[in-house]
Design a protein around this motif. Structure first.
Motif, PDB file in Angstrom:
ATOM      1  N   LEU A 117      18.811   0.848   0.900  1.00 42.95           N
ATOM      2  CA  LEU A 117      18.873   0.911   2.349  1.00 42.95           C
ATOM      3  C   LEU A 117      17.467   1.029   2.941  1.00 42.95           C
ATOM      4  O   LEU A 117      16.582   1.623   2.325  1.00 42.95           O
ATOM      5  CB  LEU A 117      19.704   2.117   2.795  1.00 42.95           C
ATOM      6  N   PRO A 118      17.291   0.504   4.148  1.00 48.16           N
ATOM      7  CA  PRO A 118      15.981   0.587   4.791  1.00 48.16           C
ATOM      8  C   PRO A 118      15.761   1.949   5.455  1.00 48.16           C
ATOM      9  O   PRO A 118      15.789   2.090   6.673  1.00 48.16           O
ATOM     10  CB  PRO A 118      16.031  -0.544   5.816  1.00 48.16           C
ATOM     11  N   MET A 119      15.591   2.980   4.610  1.00 46.29           N
ATOM     12  CA  MET A 119      15.346   4.317   5.132  1.00 46.29           C
ATOM     13  C   MET A 119      14.363   5.053   4.242  1.00 46.29           C
ATOM     14  O   MET A 119      14.201   4.726   3.058  1.00 46.29           O
ATOM     15  CB  MET A 119      16.639   5.091   5.279  1.00 46.29           C
ATOM     16  N   ILE A 120      13.708   6.029   4.831  1.00 43.04           N
ATOM     17  CA  ILE A 120      12.735   6.854   4.122  1.00 43.04           C
ATOM     18  C   ILE A 120      12.936   8.307   4.547  1.00 43.04           C
ATOM     19  O   ILE A 120      13.687   8.587   5.475  1.00 43.04           O
ATOM     20  CB  ILE A 120      11.285   6.398   4.412  1.00 43.04           C
ATOM     21  N   ASN A 121      12.261   9.194   3.842  1.00 47.27           N
ATOM     22  CA  ASN A 121      12.288  10.622   4.188  1.00 47.27           C
ATOM     23  C   ASN A 121      13.713  11.175   4.262  1.00 47.27           C
ATOM     24  O   ASN A 121      14.028  11.967   5.133  1.00 47.27           O
ATOM     25  CB  ASN A 121      11.582  10.888   5.525  1.00 47.27           C
ATOM     26  N   MET A 122      14.566  10.764   3.332  1.00 42.34           N
ATOM     27  CA  MET A 122      15.957  11.215   3.367  1.00 42.34           C
ATOM     28  C   MET A 122      16.114  12.532   2.617  1.00 42.34           C
ATOM     29  O   MET A 122      15.714  12.659   1.460  1.00 42.34           O
ATOM     30  CB  MET A 122      16.896  10.189   2.749  1.00 42.34           C
ATOM     31  N   TYR A 123      16.701  13.493   3.308  1.00 41.85           N
ATOM     32  CA  TYR A 123      17.042  14.781   2.716  1.00 41.85           C
ATOM     33  C   TYR A 123      18.497  15.063   3.023  1.00 41.85           C
ATOM     34  O   TYR A 123      18.941  14.921   4.164  1.00 41.85           O
ATOM     35  CB  TYR A 123      16.171  15.900   3.298  1.00 41.85           C
ATOM     36  N   THR A 147      13.497   2.623   8.384  1.00 41.13           N
ATOM     37  CA  THR A 147      12.228   1.897   8.323  1.00 41.13           C
ATOM     38  C   THR A 147      12.151   0.840   9.424  1.00 41.13           C
ATOM     39  O   THR A 147      13.166   0.426   9.987  1.00 41.13           O
ATOM     40  CB  THR A 147      12.041   1.207   6.957  1.00 41.13           C
ATOM     41  N   GLU A 148      10.952   0.402   9.693  1.00 37.38           N
ATOM     42  CA  GLU A 148      10.734  -0.639  10.698  1.00 37.38           C
ATOM     43  C   GLU A 148      11.372  -1.960  10.277  1.00 37.38           C
ATOM     44  O   GLU A 148      11.690  -2.796  11.120  1.00 37.38           O
ATOM     45  CB  GLU A 148       9.243  -0.828  10.941  1.00 37.38           C
ATOM     46  N   GLU A 149      11.575  -2.150   8.968  1.00 34.78           N
ATOM     47  CA  GLU A 149      12.162  -3.390   8.463  1.00 34.78           C
ATOM     48  C   GLU A 149      13.661  -3.493   8.710  1.00 34.78           C
ATOM     49  O   GLU A 149      14.261  -4.551   8.546  1.00 34.78           O
ATOM     50  CB  GLU A 149      11.902  -3.550   6.959  1.00 34.78           C
ATOM     51  N   ALA A 150      14.273  -2.401   9.105  1.00 36.62           N
ATOM     52  CA  ALA A 150      15.725  -2.402   9.311  1.00 36.62           C
ATOM     53  C   ALA A 150      16.098  -3.356  10.440  1.00 36.62           C
ATOM     54  O   ALA A 150      15.584  -3.244  11.548  1.00 36.62           O
ATOM     55  CB  ALA A 150      16.216  -1.000   9.629  1.00 36.62           C
ATOM     56  N   GLU A 151      16.989  -4.268  10.127  1.00 39.26           N
ATOM     57  CA  GLU A 151      17.447  -5.211  11.144  1.00 39.26           C
ATOM     58  C   GLU A 151      18.441  -4.557  12.097  1.00 39.26           C
ATOM     59  O   GLU A 151      18.526  -4.922  13.263  1.00 39.26           O
ATOM     60  CB  GLU A 151      18.083  -6.430  10.482  1.00 39.26           C
ATOM     61  N   ASN A 152      19.212  -3.596  11.573  1.00 35.26           N
ATOM     62  CA  ASN A 152      20.237  -2.962  12.385  1.00 35.26           C
ATOM     63  C   ASN A 152      20.282  -1.463  12.059  1.00 35.26           C
ATOM     64  O   ASN A 152      21.067  -1.034  11.210  1.00 35.26           O
ATOM     65  CB  ASN A 152      21.590  -3.623  12.123  1.00 35.26           C
TER      66      ASN A 152
END
Length: 179
Positions: A117-123, A147-152
């Motif tokens: 998935l286009p995410m970071i810093n997940m806790y 993330t900035e790359e996330a389309e939706n």
């Protein structure tokens, strides 16, 4: 006059909000600046210590969502432990426990590797709250940045919310079946 009423109301609200925290807890609490949150709550018909016994094991998440994970393994114990969750197709999620508290029945972990998935810093934080002698409230919360790359970005949030709901419902089924 109105200004003093507003200040009194804010002071009272703040006192209520922070009344359950000690100053040490507040000073040690990190400020959370992540943009996104998903949360699932599940009442489980089991005492809190029984629920925590399963949640606090860290391994065995495949028992909660056998349709998603084939197995889990854990290296280490408590804070710093590394959990590897293996999907049926062999893909892996690697997570690290960053907080583990037996007294408050709280576990927090972060994703180290494996997210598609286009995410970071997940806790993710999982906490067990006693309701009474025979019921508990399981709260599973995720905080993350898209993330900035996330389309939706909304789709990422829906995925996270759905995932937490499925895992917490699976925990309920598994724990109640073991009672």
């Amino acid at each position: 006059m109105i200004k003093s009423k507003i200040i009194k109301a804010l002071t009272f609200s703040s006192a209520l909000l922070f009344s359950s925290f000690t100053m040490a807890e507040l000073s040690d609490a990190p400020i959370d600046k992540r943009d996104n949150q998903a949360i699932a709550r599940q009442v489980i018909n089991a005492p809190a210590n029984k629920v925590w016994k399963e949640i606090g094991r860290v391994d065995g998440i495949e028992n909660f969502v056998p349709e998603v994970f084939a197995s889990t393994s854990v290296e280490g114990e408590g804070e710093g432990a590394i959990r590897t969750c293996v999907h049926h197709d062999g893909r892996k999620l690697v997570e690290q426990v960053v907080a583990f508290d037996e007294v408050s029945m709280t576990l927090t972990y972060t994703l180290v590797d494996g997210s598609e998935l286009p995410m970071i810093n997940m806790y993710n934080t999982v906490q067990v709250h006693p309701i009474n002698e025979t019921q508990s409230l399981l709260v599973w919360e995720a905080k993350y940045d898209v993330t900035e790359e996330a389309e939706n970005p909304e789709l990422v949030h829906q995925y996270m919310q759905g995932g937490l709901s499925v895992v917490s419902a699976g925990a309920k089924r598994y724990i109640e079946a073991a009672m």
